[in-house]
Enzyme design. Sequence first.
Site, PDB file in Angstrom:
ATOM      1  N   LYS A  43      -4.593 -14.170   9.568  1.00 51.03           N
ATOM      2  CA  LYS A  43      -3.222 -14.424   9.964  1.00 51.03           C
ATOM      3  C   LYS A  43      -2.454 -13.124  10.174  1.00 51.03           C
ATOM      4  O   LYS A  43      -1.400 -13.102  10.807  1.00 51.03           O
ATOM      5  CB  LYS A  43      -2.514 -15.233   8.866  1.00 51.03           C
ATOM      6  CG  LYS A  43      -3.097 -16.586   8.590  1.00 51.03           C
ATOM      7  CD  LYS A  43      -2.324 -17.220   7.419  1.00 51.03           C
ATOM      8  CE  LYS A  43      -2.998 -18.452   6.930  1.00 51.03           C
ATOM      9  NZ  LYS A  43      -2.326 -18.975   5.699  1.00 51.03           N
ATOM     10  N   GLY A  44      -2.947 -12.036   9.634  1.00 52.47           N
ATOM     11  CA  GLY A  44      -2.165 -10.808   9.502  1.00 52.47           C
ATOM     12  C   GLY A  44      -1.590 -10.229  10.778  1.00 52.47           C
ATOM     13  O   GLY A  44      -0.580  -9.540  10.744  1.00 52.47           O
ATOM     14  N   GLU A  99      -5.555  -6.140  15.643  1.00 54.20           N
ATOM     15  CA  GLU A  99      -5.713  -6.228  14.181  1.00 54.20           C
ATOM     16  C   GLU A  99      -4.493  -5.663  13.458  1.00 54.20           C
ATOM     17  O   GLU A  99      -3.829  -4.760  13.958  1.00 54.20           O
ATOM     18  CB  GLU A  99      -6.957  -5.439  13.748  1.00 54.20           C
ATOM     19  CG  GLU A  99      -8.139  -6.295  13.341  1.00 54.20           C
ATOM     20  CD  GLU A  99      -7.943  -7.064  12.034  1.00 54.20           C
ATOM     21  OE1 GLU A  99      -6.808  -7.409  11.664  1.00 54.20           O
ATOM     22  OE2 GLU A  99      -8.954  -7.326  11.380  1.00 54.20           O
ATOM     23  N   ASP A 100      -4.272  -6.174  12.264  1.00 54.36           N
ATOM     24  CA  ASP A 100      -3.195  -5.645  11.433  1.00 54.36           C
ATOM     25  C   ASP A 100      -3.627  -4.349  10.744  1.00 54.36           C
ATOM     26  O   ASP A 100      -2.884  -3.372  10.721  1.00 54.36           O
ATOM     27  CB  ASP A 100      -2.747  -6.687  10.390  1.00 54.36           C
ATOM     28  CG  ASP A 100      -3.909  -7.284   9.590  1.00 54.36           C
ATOM     29  OD1 ASP A 100      -5.092  -6.911   9.829  1.00 54.36           O
ATOM     30  OD2 ASP A 100      -3.647  -8.132   8.722  1.00 54.36           O
ATOM     31  N   LYS A 131      -6.615   2.435   7.379  1.00 50.16           N
ATOM     32  CA  LYS A 131      -6.777   3.006   6.037  1.00 50.16           C
ATOM     33  C   LYS A 131      -8.140   3.704   5.988  1.00 50.16           C
ATOM     34  O   LYS A 131      -9.107   3.180   5.453  1.00 50.16           O
ATOM     35  CB  LYS A 131      -6.729   1.859   5.016  1.00 50.16           C
ATOM     36  CG  LYS A 131      -6.230   2.259   3.650  1.00 50.16           C
ATOM     37  CD  LYS A 131      -6.486   1.163   2.625  1.00 50.16           C
ATOM     38  CE  LYS A 131      -5.514   0.035   2.653  1.00 50.16           C
ATOM     39  NZ  LYS A 131      -5.822  -0.993   1.612  1.00 50.16           N
ATOM     40  N   PHE A 152      -2.491  -0.761  -1.491  1.00 53.26           N
ATOM     41  CA  PHE A 152      -2.454  -2.107  -0.918  1.00 53.26           C
ATOM     42  C   PHE A 152      -1.086  -2.334  -0.292  1.00 53.26           C
ATOM     43  O   PHE A 152      -0.060  -2.197  -0.954  1.00 53.26           O
ATOM     44  CB  PHE A 152      -2.739  -3.161  -1.984  1.00 53.26           C
ATOM     45  CG  PHE A 152      -3.037  -4.497  -1.389  1.00 53.26           C
ATOM     46  CD1 PHE A 152      -4.311  -4.789  -0.908  1.00 53.26           C
ATOM     47  CD2 PHE A 152      -2.048  -5.452  -1.275  1.00 53.26           C
ATOM     48  CE1 PHE A 152      -4.590  -6.016  -0.327  1.00 53.26           C
ATOM     49  CE2 PHE A 152      -2.317  -6.692  -0.699  1.00 53.26           C
ATOM     50  CZ  PHE A 152      -3.592  -6.972  -0.230  1.00 53.26           C
ATOM     51  N   ASP A 159      -0.271  -9.886   3.908  1.00 50.30           N
ATOM     52  CA  ASP A 159       0.067 -10.669   2.715  1.00 50.30           C
ATOM     53  C   ASP A 159      -0.565 -10.142   1.443  1.00 50.30           C
ATOM     54  O   ASP A 159      -1.529  -9.371   1.461  1.00 50.30           O
ATOM     55  CB  ASP A 159      -0.419 -12.111   2.878  1.00 50.30           C
ATOM     56  CG  ASP A 159      -1.937 -12.225   2.698  1.00 50.30           C
ATOM     57  OD1 ASP A 159      -2.660 -11.482   3.391  1.00 50.30           O
ATOM     58  OD2 ASP A 159      -2.389 -13.013   1.854  1.00 50.30           O
TER      59      ASP A 159
END
Length: 177
Positions: A43-44, A99-100, A131, A152, A159
Amino acid sequence: MGSEPKLSVLFTSEEIAATVSKLAAEIRQDYLTKHPILIGVLKGSFMFMADLIRLLDFPLEVEFIRLSSYGGGRESSGKIKVVQGLRSEVRGRDVLVIEDIVDTGLTISFLLDYLRKKKPASLKLCALTDKPSRRQTPVTIDYRGLTVPDKFIVGYGLDWDEGFRNLPDICILEGED
Ligand code: 5GP
Ligand code: MG
């Protein structure tokens, strides 16, 4: 259950918007006449996708795919599968994956292999955040946004246990280990 999770802003909504504009300009140059399919990884990526495509003033299609990788935790399990697949035919099309975040790289490597087997004309990756410190497998990010430290992050679609996706900023989530 520990104390309240602590959030600290890593990238403001203004910094995110500037990054999305930069990425849109790069993508526009390459895809102006190609009628690409943009595939968002749920969902990101939903918020990033929504903002990005509003800046792309040429014909394109939008698809989403849903993969399972993280479960409710923070660590990539490495076991990935397609939970909700594609409706469009990608064979012979110019495909751009949205992509997130690329963290270990396991999820996106799986997805790129999966899509490559469907024989698109071209296949590229756009990631809002990267990252690199946690990479377990090499990934080429063709359109790369913000570099994040080994923390994180939540917000702007990302999320923690389904929470915090609605934050307009990208924040570091601390104190929930
Ligand atoms: P990878 O397979 O590259 O380790 O991780 C892929 C997925 O894990 C990302 O698409 C994202 O959904 C999730 N993920 C990785 N790092 C983070 C992070 O810092 N915050 C959040 N919210 N999700 C992350
Ligand atoms: Mg993702």
